[in-house]
Scaffold this active site. Structure first.
Site, PDB file in Angstrom:
ATOM      1  N   LYS A 109       5.622  -1.023   3.962  1.00  0.00           N
ATOM      2  CA  LYS A 109       4.254  -0.501   3.942  1.00  0.00           C
ATOM      3  C   LYS A 109       3.531  -0.925   5.216  1.00  0.00           C
ATOM      4  CE  LYS A 109       0.225  -0.387   0.778  1.00  0.00           C
ATOM      5  NZ  LYS A 109      -0.317  -0.901  -0.497  1.00  0.00           N
ATOM      6  N   SER A 166      -1.932   2.676  -3.773  1.00  0.00           N
ATOM      7  CA  SER A 166      -2.026   2.955  -2.360  1.00  0.00           C
ATOM      8  C   SER A 166      -0.686   2.939  -1.638  1.00  0.00           C
ATOM      9  CB  SER A 166      -2.957   1.930  -1.699  1.00  0.00           C
ATOM     10  OG  SER A 166      -2.392   0.632  -1.778  1.00  0.00           O
ATOM     11  N   SER A 200      -1.273  -0.831  -6.970  1.00  0.00           N
ATOM     12  CA  SER A 200      -0.748  -0.024  -5.863  1.00  0.00           C
ATOM     13  C   SER A 200       0.761   0.001  -5.706  1.00  0.00           C
ATOM     14  CB  SER A 200      -1.368  -0.475  -4.546  1.00  0.00           C
ATOM     15  OG  SER A 200      -2.617   0.116  -4.424  1.00  0.00           O
TER      16      SER A 200
HETATM   17  N1  GLN Z   1      -6.387   1.839  -6.747  1.00  0.00           N
HETATM   18  C1  GLN Z   1      -6.913   0.510  -6.610  1.00  0.00           C
HETATM   19  C2  GLN Z   1      -7.952   0.472  -5.528  1.00  0.00           C
HETATM   20  O1  GLN Z   1      -8.198   1.494  -4.945  1.00  0.00           O
HETATM   21  C3  GLN Z   1      -5.815  -0.469  -6.364  1.00  0.00           C
HETATM   22  C4  GLN Z   1      -5.359  -0.483  -4.955  1.00  0.00           C
HETATM   23  C5  GLN Z   1      -4.294  -1.507  -4.681  1.00  0.00           C
HETATM   24  O2  GLN Z   1      -3.651  -2.036  -5.582  1.00  0.00           O
HETATM   25  N2  GLN Z   1      -4.142  -1.822  -3.415  1.00  0.00           N
HETATM   26  O3  GLN Z   1      -8.518  -0.543  -5.246  1.00  0.00           O
END
Ligand code: GLN
Length: 492
Positions: A82, A157, A181
């Site tokens: 990532k 994400s 995410s």
């Molecule tokens: N969807 C969540 C957010 O937007 C979690 C994102 C994540 O785990 N990085 O904060």
């Protein structure tokens, strides 16, 4: 086996082919790059490729095989990283314009460990900007598309990491999970995704979003692969004082333990209302299978879950507002072209460099931390966070693991939720609590909905009980027999 088929298999099968000299590590890596050049223009999983790096590692693996030397278990297995983790000499953008030309001056600890394990790093994967999002539509560069249906999102994400593994553009991937995410994209793309316990994996070299919630973890096609990758990246790190010095177990050791007498609690608040019908029946089906495997299913109520999204969007944004203060046009990346004064430079750099969701979070977090509101929002959220943890502590006195759907619904269409942040935030209703409580949690694929999209089951365990968690996941995997590459473009 044909190499085009082999790139879609588990690391175990790929390792066997490598050791039997049916293919070389260089050929395996090249086959992955072929898939990338064929499909990634559509999928959008990668922001940059690190081909020299990957091929050099693969060559080392081939030399060692030729000499008959011992190899680490994942040596030569192609991995996607990532793009919020530092790999020395590579561009690390966090999918933000503000880091457009930022080149990592050092390796994240997980990257050092990947290198020690001779795992070729194929490239840096797309994400929601600074890991803020659930659909990968917040990337400043391009969205990622779900390999099972390219009109749908891969989840976020870590959408690029998931899509890469699901489309044969890598065998394994690393993502980061602050509120879901890793697990959400795993569930949307038919993969295994694991968020380890807070502190199990070093965060050194991960671009911080919300430091008390962030964890790095694996994406894989099988539970065993996820366990192997967890073995490779876990452990205490001098550079991250929140990393645990608890001994790293061999997480593959308990994989085949019988589930006779194991107690699995299904979280009532997440298993009843608001589920898409196909998700509901798939989860019920999994519960039945667990009973057949000898486990005992127990209802567990966690009433405070209803506050978890509210708590998360205060804690996470507060930490993000502080973590992202460093992007000021002086120390990293982008700087505005036309500024008259220092303050003007800061303001224009941040206004031009950050995308709308990141700005929304910085403003929310700054507000929640401001004097006069701190007690009402931030402090209150921290108090509820503590109570949520206490609820879990009580639950784990009664059961070994907990179960819920990873998400109440399957992958949605690109564009469907972008204009409604609250609807987007609700995708994480099932996943966020594990981060608030620091627990290990994973998503495994358990079925398909009527449109052919994967459904993920979430399992959670008590802190540092990864071995038990992986065992419970692995036993179900054995009876579900999910065809993880069925949606792959390559097979289409
Ligand atoms: N969807 C969540 C957010 O937007 C979690 C994102 C994540 O785990 N990085 O904060």
């Amino acid at each position: 086996m044909d190499i085009k088929e082999l790139v879609l298999k588990s690391s175990k099968e790929q390792r066997e082919a490598l050791l039997n000299k049916e293919v070389s590590a260089v050929e395996l890596v090249n086959a992955v790059y072929e898939n990338i050049s064929k499909n990634d223009e559509t999928i959008g999983a990668y922001l940059s490729l690190t081909k020299d790096n990957a091929l050099e590692t693969a060559k080392t693996v081939d030399e060692k095989i030729a000499k008959g030397e011992e190899l680490p278990p994942l040596a030569g297995i192609p991995l996607a990283l990532k793009d919020n983790m530092n790999l020395i000499g590579s561009k690390t953008t966090a999918a933000s314009k503000i880091l457009e030309n930022f080149v990592s001056p050092y390796d994240a600890t997980v990257v050092t460990k990947l290198k020690e394990n001779l795992i070729p790093i194929i490239g840096k994967t797309n994400l929601d900007e600074f890991a803020m999002g659930s659909s990968n539509e917040n990337s400043a560069y391009k969205p990622v598309r779900n390999p099972w249906d390219t009109s749908k999102v891969p989840g976020g994400s870590s959408g690029g990491s998931a899509a890469a593994v699901a489309s044969g553009e890598a065998t394994l991937a690393l993502g980061s999970d602050t509120g879901g995410s890793i697990r959400l994209p795993a569930s949307y793309c038919g993969l295994v995704g694991l968020k380890p316990s807070y502190g199990r994996v070093s965060r050194y070299g991960l671009i911080a979003f919300a430091s008390s919630l962030d964890q790095i973890g694996p994406f894989a096609r099988t539970v065993e692969d996820a366990a192997l990758l967890l073995n490779a990246i876990s452990g205490h790190d001098y550079h991250d004082s929140t990393s645990s010095d608890l001994a790293v177990e061999d997480y593959t050791k308990g994989l085949n333990n019988s589930l006779k007498g194991v107690k699995i609690g299904y979280i009532e608040e997440l298993c009843s209302e608001g589920l898409a019908p196909d998700v509901k029946s798939s989860i019920e089906n999994s519960m039945k299978k667990y009973e057949e495997l000898g486990a005992e299913l127990v209802p567990i109520s966690l009433p405070l879950i209803k506050y978890s999204i509210a708590v998360y969007y205060i804690v996470a944004t507060a930490e993000a507002s502080s973590n992202l203060a460093r992007f000021d046009g002086v120390r990293y990346g982008y700087r505005t072209k036309d500024a008259q004064t220092l303050i003007d430079m800061y303001m224009k750099t941040r206004a031009e460099g950050f995308g709308p969701e990141v700005k929304r979070r910085i403003m929310l977090g700054t507000y929640a931390l401001s004097s006069g509101y701190y007690d009402a929002y931030y402090k209150k959220a921290q108090q509820i966070r503590r109570l949520i943890k206490k609820d879990f502590d009580n639950a784990f006195k009664q059961v070994d693991v907990l179960l819920s759907p990873t998400c109440p619904f399957t992958a949605f269409k690109l564009g469907e939720k972008v204009s409604d942040p609250l609807a987007m935030y609700l995708t994480d209703i099932g996943t966020i609590t594990a981060n608030l409580a620091g627990l290990p949690a994973m998503s495994i694929p358990v079925g398909l909905d009527s449109t052919g999209m994967p459904i993920g089951l979430q399992l959670l365990a008590n802190n540092f009980n990864e071995t038990k968690l992986l065992n419970v996941a692995h036993m179900l995997e054995g009876v579900v027999k999910f065809d993880y590459m069925r949606g792959s473009l390559i097979r289409a």
